[in-house]
Design an enzyme around this catalytic site. Sequence first.
Site, PDB file in Angstrom:
ATOM      1  N   GLY A 127      -4.135 -14.044  12.412  1.00  0.00           N
ATOM      2  CA  GLY A 127      -5.205 -13.509  11.599  1.00  0.00           C
ATOM      3  C   GLY A 127      -6.374 -14.453  11.483  1.00  0.00           C
ATOM      4  O   GLY A 127      -7.320 -14.410  12.269  1.00  0.00           O
ATOM      5  N   TYR A 163       0.835  -1.194   0.000  1.00  0.00           N
ATOM      6  CA  TYR A 163       0.000   0.000   0.000  1.00  0.00           C
ATOM      7  C   TYR A 163       0.879   1.258   0.000  1.00  0.00           C
ATOM      8  O   TYR A 163       2.097   1.182  -0.158  1.00  0.00           O
ATOM      9  CB  TYR A 163      -0.984  -0.055   1.164  1.00  0.00           C
ATOM     10  CG  TYR A 163      -1.989  -1.181   1.013  1.00  0.00           C
ATOM     11  CD1 TYR A 163      -2.800  -1.266  -0.117  1.00  0.00           C
ATOM     12  CD2 TYR A 163      -2.111  -2.181   1.977  1.00  0.00           C
ATOM     13  CE1 TYR A 163      -3.706  -2.307  -0.278  1.00  0.00           C
ATOM     14  CE2 TYR A 163      -3.018  -3.218   1.824  1.00  0.00           C
ATOM     15  CZ  TYR A 163      -3.816  -3.277   0.686  1.00  0.00           C
ATOM     16  OH  TYR A 163      -4.707  -4.307   0.527  1.00  0.00           O
TER      17      TYR A 163
END
Length: 370
Positions: free
Chosen positions: A323, A185
């Site tokens: 996660g 990102y």
Amino acid sequence: MHDVLFEPLQLGSLEIPNRVIMAPLTRARTPDRIPGRMQEIYYGQRAGAGLIIAEATNISPTASGYVYTPGIWTDEQEAGWKGVVEAVHARGGRIALQLWHVGRVSNERVQPDGQQPVAPSALRGEGAQAFVEFEDGSSGREDASTPRALETEEIPQLVEDYRQAAVRARRAGFDMVEVHAANAYLLQQFLATGSNQRTDRYGGSIENRARVVLEVVDAVASVFGYDRVGIRISPFIEIFGLKDDESEQMAFYLAEQLNVRELAYLHVNEPDWAGGDIHLTDDFRRALRARFRNGALLFCGHYTAEGEVDLIERGIGDAAVFGRPFISNPDLPERFRVGAELAEPDPDTFYGGAEKGYIDYSFLDDQTRQ
């Protein structure tokens, strides 16, 4: 054998009660970009984590590449997150907010007024896709648009957007914030040689390519203090067309700079998270540990309880971050403590939708808690 996982860990000035940390997980369940009652339930259910790192949250309208992901730039979003924080704190939990700008991993359909996404350089991420809403109201993936390069004079406003997001996060009651400089990102686009071809003070040398990341860290720390700020990086990762010829050198430089600042933690997302054959070596981990001594070192990437114990006992990390196991096991620390079998998550409900696959997973006593 898992006792070490339930020893307290110091993250800057915040002590967390165990080392089973919840990773930031995009779930795409805020159609209006405002967290609500479902998010309060979801995060409240997982308050047994040593620390919850809440999902990646857009710092501004132009920061987004995916519809249905939350923001932190309006009063309504701030109020929504405040409800989430209060739900976690009511159950004795601790929660950080991850601050996010996707950069070129976006599409004009997601951007305000259909404008181009922004990036360090006008280079489209090969293979990158945004998640958009179409004219008929349906949603789906579409190739990322070619971005425009941020002008040098625009970067101070970008940094200010991060600071303002931190101001709102602090007012909402978050215990910490995490700067998202990973996963190809915007901030990692500045770090990487393949996506940053700038010739100003934000491009070229390692020091220049890291400059905006450190400016963002400093700006966010002006609100929270360095002792309540973490950062996520992902050295060697190759997704969304990201390439970097100096990934190791950049990771070491950042670790040294963040160590001087006494940042609370350095969170490393391992490259095999996205598949492929690139794995972190123990030599790399030890070299990173040698450079980042003043804060906690966290690793995220397909860990088991046994893997985290090994990481800690060998002294190359302070905790692992989980996660997918947290998606389907809201009481994951308790399952680790008693050695219970883990429930498998349903990949079809990872992104989008409502309660199913979000707040309906069972606890060990087989009672879904709300």
